[in-house]
Design a protein around this motif. Structure first.
Motif, short mmCIF file in Angstrom:
data_model
loop_
_atom_site.label_atom_id
_atom_site.label_comp_id
_atom_site.label_asym_id
_atom_site.label_seq_id
_atom_site.Cartn_x
_atom_site.Cartn_y
_atom_site.Cartn_z
N ARG A 135 0.83 -1.22 0.00
CA ARG A 135 0.00 0.00 0.00
C ARG A 135 0.86 1.26 0.00
O ARG A 135 0.54 2.25 -0.66
CB ARG A 135 -0.95 -0.01 1.19
N LYS A 136 1.95 1.22 0.74
CA LYS A 136 2.88 2.36 0.77
C LYS A 136 3.47 2.59 -0.62
O LYS A 136 3.55 3.72 -1.11
CB LYS A 136 3.99 2.08 1.79
N LYS A 137 3.88 1.49 -1.29
CA LYS A 137 4.43 1.60 -2.65
C LYS A 137 3.36 2.11 -3.62
O LYS A 137 3.67 2.87 -4.55
CB LYS A 137 4.97 0.25 -3.13
N PHE A 138 2.10 1.72 -3.41
CA PHE A 138 1.01 2.23 -4.24
C PHE A 138 0.98 3.75 -4.17
O PHE A 138 0.86 4.42 -5.20
CB PHE A 138 -0.33 1.67 -3.75
N ARG A 139 1.05 4.29 -2.96
CA ARG A 139 1.00 5.75 -2.80
C ARG A 139 2.21 6.40 -3.49
O ARG A 139 2.07 7.41 -4.16
CB ARG A 139 0.98 6.12 -1.32
N GLU A 140 3.39 5.81 -3.32
CA GLU A 140 4.61 6.37 -3.91
C GLU A 140 4.56 6.36 -5.44
O GLU A 140 5.03 7.28 -6.08
CB GLU A 140 5.84 5.58 -3.45
N LEU A 141 4.00 5.29 -6.01
CA LEU A 141 4.02 5.10 -7.46
C LEU A 141 2.74 5.56 -8.16
O LEU A 141 2.64 5.49 -9.37
CB LEU A 141 4.28 3.62 -7.78
N GLY A 142 1.77 6.04 -7.40
CA GLY A 142 0.52 6.51 -8.00
C GLY A 142 -0.35 5.41 -8.55
O GLY A 142 -0.90 5.53 -9.65
N ILE A 143 -0.49 4.32 -7.78
CA ILE A 143 -1.31 3.18 -8.20
C ILE A 143 -2.54 3.11 -7.31
O ILE A 143 -2.46 3.30 -6.10
CB ILE A 143 -0.51 1.86 -8.09
#
Length: 134
Positions: A62-70
């Motif tokens: 979920r954190k990576k989603f926020r960082e990558l705009g997913i």
């Protein structure tokens, strides 16, 4: 940042959709163990530890989603499999996975989180850059 969807983006979406299913399977197995086994405590502690690892990885996804705009904005678990729609940096994409593949990948993930050796599932005949671990 590239607007093109990457293999990392697709892997993150796959994990985002599979990890909750793994958590549900662990929960179901924990319930079965509680009344099926004569001494369920060791098994339940092992499953609890695996669930904590899954939850930590899901939080990281979920954190990576926020960082990558997913953003996954639609999910449907059907008789034949799983369908989802998601955005990657403003671009719409679709994800589909058949039930048999969901079961196979979930099993490998469960083995991984239980601390079992999953190297037998890694293809070693692919070139180095194409190898994919779960």
């Amino acid at each position: 940042m590239s607007k093109q969807q990457t293999s990392e983006d697709m892997s993150l979406v796959r994990l985002y959709l599979l990890l909750p299913l793994v958590l549900s399977a662990f929960e179901r197995d924990k319930e079965l163990a509680s009344y099926t086994f004569r001494t369920p405590e060791p098994y339940m502690r092992m499953i609890d530890a695996a669930q904590r690892k899954v939850e930590a990885d899901l939080k990281e996804v979920r954190k990576k989603f926020r960082e990558l705009g997913i953003k996954v904005y639609e999910e449907h678990l059907t008789f034949t499999g799983l369908d989802a729609k998601y955005l990657v940096r403003g671009y719409h994409h679709n994800f589909s996975m058949l039930s048999s593949l969901i079961a196979a990948e979930s099993q490998v993930l469960m083995e991984k989180y239980l601390g079992l050796d999953i190297t037998q599932y890694i293809k070693t005949d692919l070139p180095e850059g194409m190898r994919q671990e779960i």
